[in-house]
Design a protein around this motif. Structure first.
Motif, PDB file in Angstrom:
ATOM      1  N   ARG A 198      37.104  42.451  42.812  1.00  0.00           N
ATOM      2  CA  ARG A 198      36.890  43.843  43.213  1.00  0.00           C
ATOM      3  C   ARG A 198      36.174  43.920  44.559  1.00  0.00           C
ATOM      4  O   ARG A 198      36.510  44.751  45.415  1.00  0.00           O
ATOM      5  N   ARG A 199      35.184  43.072  44.759  1.00  0.00           N
ATOM      6  CA  ARG A 199      34.496  43.041  46.056  1.00  0.00           C
ATOM      7  C   ARG A 199      35.466  42.685  47.179  1.00  0.00           C
ATOM      8  O   ARG A 199      35.426  43.284  48.267  1.00  0.00           O
ATOM      9  N   HIS A 244      45.437  50.163  49.434  1.00  0.00           N
ATOM     10  CA  HIS A 244      45.578  50.872  48.168  1.00  0.00           C
ATOM     11  C   HIS A 244      44.550  50.356  47.161  1.00  0.00           C
ATOM     12  O   HIS A 244      44.856  49.465  46.352  1.00  0.00           O
ATOM     13  N   PRO A 245      43.350  50.932  47.174  1.00  0.00           N
ATOM     14  CA  PRO A 245      42.324  50.428  46.252  1.00  0.00           C
ATOM     15  C   PRO A 245      42.509  50.841  44.797  1.00  0.00           C
ATOM     16  O   PRO A 245      42.138  50.090  43.894  1.00  0.00           O
ATOM     17  N   GLY A 246      43.074  52.019  44.532  1.00  0.00           N
ATOM     18  CA  GLY A 246      43.114  52.552  43.171  1.00  0.00           C
ATOM     19  C   GLY A 246      43.795  51.636  42.179  1.00  0.00           C
ATOM     20  O   GLY A 246      43.197  51.193  41.189  1.00  0.00           O
ATOM     21  N   ALA A 296      42.726  44.719  38.156  1.00  0.00           N
ATOM     22  CA  ALA A 296      41.999  43.489  38.479  1.00  0.00           C
ATOM     23  C   ALA A 296      41.780  42.604  37.256  1.00  0.00           C
ATOM     24  O   ALA A 296      42.000  41.386  37.310  1.00  0.00           O
ATOM     25  N   GLU A 297      41.354  43.189  36.149  1.00  0.00           N
ATOM     26  CA  GLU A 297      41.137  42.380  34.943  1.00  0.00           C
ATOM     27  C   GLU A 297      42.429  41.707  34.493  1.00  0.00           C
ATOM     28  O   GLU A 297      42.434  40.531  34.092  1.00  0.00           O
ATOM     29  N   LEU A 324      44.772  43.174  45.758  1.00  0.00           N
ATOM     30  CA  LEU A 324      44.484  42.492  44.489  1.00  0.00           C
ATOM     31  C   LEU A 324      45.232  41.172  44.406  1.00  0.00           C
ATOM     32  O   LEU A 324      44.664  40.131  44.064  1.00  0.00           O
ATOM     33  N   PHE A 325      46.522  41.196  44.699  1.00  0.00           N
ATOM     34  CA  PHE A 325      47.362  40.006  44.602  1.00  0.00           C
ATOM     35  C   PHE A 325      46.815  38.895  45.494  1.00  0.00           C
ATOM     36  O   PHE A 325      46.647  37.746  45.059  1.00  0.00           O
ATOM     37  N   TYR A 326      46.499  39.219  46.739  1.00  0.00           N
ATOM     38  CA  TYR A 326      46.003  38.218  47.668  1.00  0.00           C
ATOM     39  C   TYR A 326      44.667  37.647  47.216  1.00  0.00           C
ATOM     40  O   TYR A 326      44.435  36.431  47.293  1.00  0.00           O
TER      41      TYR A 326
END
Length: 283
Positions: A16-17, A30-32, A38-39, A75-77
């Motif tokens: 998340r960070r 796209h943070p949402g 993430a989990e 997230l993927f990266y």
């Protein structure tokens, strides 16, 4: 040895960070959806998938993953880097000119872990079905995993692929739908109501299960292992993963507003303060 639940939770906080800092640095992304899944992604790569060291595009003898909703690339990266596919320091190049970490994943830069270009929504399942059938032809008993957005299912190509997968008994495929009920312009019900996603998949003769607590790692592990136990029985498997967009950052949750908006300096500090654990290693 697989990491325990606490280690997976700590890594999720780290991811998340990463997401927040990457998107803030270029004021774009796209943070949402990235935060909401993430989990799931951490658990998939660290606990569920059977992966080989290194990366080769053929992927024979290991499980494969295809990200269809490519806009959650931050997230993927992060998960790929934190799983050893490329240096964590490269996350600092997110969305910069000529980087391997483009806004939507691409293949011509040769980024390890990325098997398809994604971001034009609705295409990932078709590619994953082809990969799953190739595994059958190669007598490779490993599985193919995908991730899709619920709003993405409004794209028609998905339903051709969903029909095809069941008709051809592609039963080495587990497709997960991130059901957060939100997309860029509002709720999915407001933009284009799809009714019961479960009923639709079942009507196309898929085996469907739901993970009601899609931001809970123990629930994800149990649900994913359940899904794995259903493969090889003549039907493709669908997981409906119920998540909260923007999970882990209180001012991003419960709204579609942060689907594609970067935090400013003060918002970044606020969000990072909500996601702290001992031993974090920011890039």
């Amino acid at each position: 040895m697989k990491p325990n639940t606490q280690q997976l939770n700590d890594l999720t906080i780290q991811v998340r960070r990463d997401i927040l800092r990457m998107i803030h640095a270029v004021n774009s992304g796209h943070p949402g959806g990235s935060l909401g899944c993430a989990e799931f992604m951490v658990t998939l790569y660290q606990n569920i998938m059977d992966r080989k060291p290194g990366f080769d595009m053929d992927g024979i003898g290991e499980d494969l993953f295809f990200l269809s909703n490519g806009h959650i690339s931050a997230l993927f990266y992060s998960v790929l880097a934190r799983s050893g596919y490329f240096p964590v320091s490269e996350l600092a190049t997110f969305r910069l000119l000529n980087t391997r970490l483009q806004g939507h994943p691409t293949t011509h830069e040769g980024l390890p872990g990325v098997r398809i270009a994604s971001g034009s929504l609705g295409q990932g399942l078709s590619v994953a079905i082809g990969a799953a059938q190739a595994k059958k032809l190669n007598k490779d008993n490993h599985l193919v995993y995908t991730l899709h957005g619920d709003g993405e299912l409004q794209e028609g190509q998905n339903w051709e692929a969903i029909m095809y997968a069941s008709a051809k008994k592609v039963d080495n495929l587990i497709a997960t739908v991130d059901v957060n009920g939100k997309q860029i312009d509002g709720t999915t019900d407001e933009v284009l109501c799809m009714g019961s996603i479960r009923a639709k998949f079942e009507a196309f003769d898929w085996d469907v299960l739901e993970i009601a607590k899609g931001n809970d790692i123990e629930a994800i592990i149990a649900g994913m292992n359940d899904a794995k136990s259903r493969t090889g029985k003549g039907k493709p498997v669908c997981i409906l993963l119920h998540t909260e967009m923007g999970n882990g950052v209180d001012f991003m949750m419960y709204s579609h507003a942060w689907h594609g908006k970067a935090p400013n300096d003060a918002q970044l500090e606020n969000a990072l303060a909500q996601n702290y654990t001992e031993g974090e290693s920011d890039y």
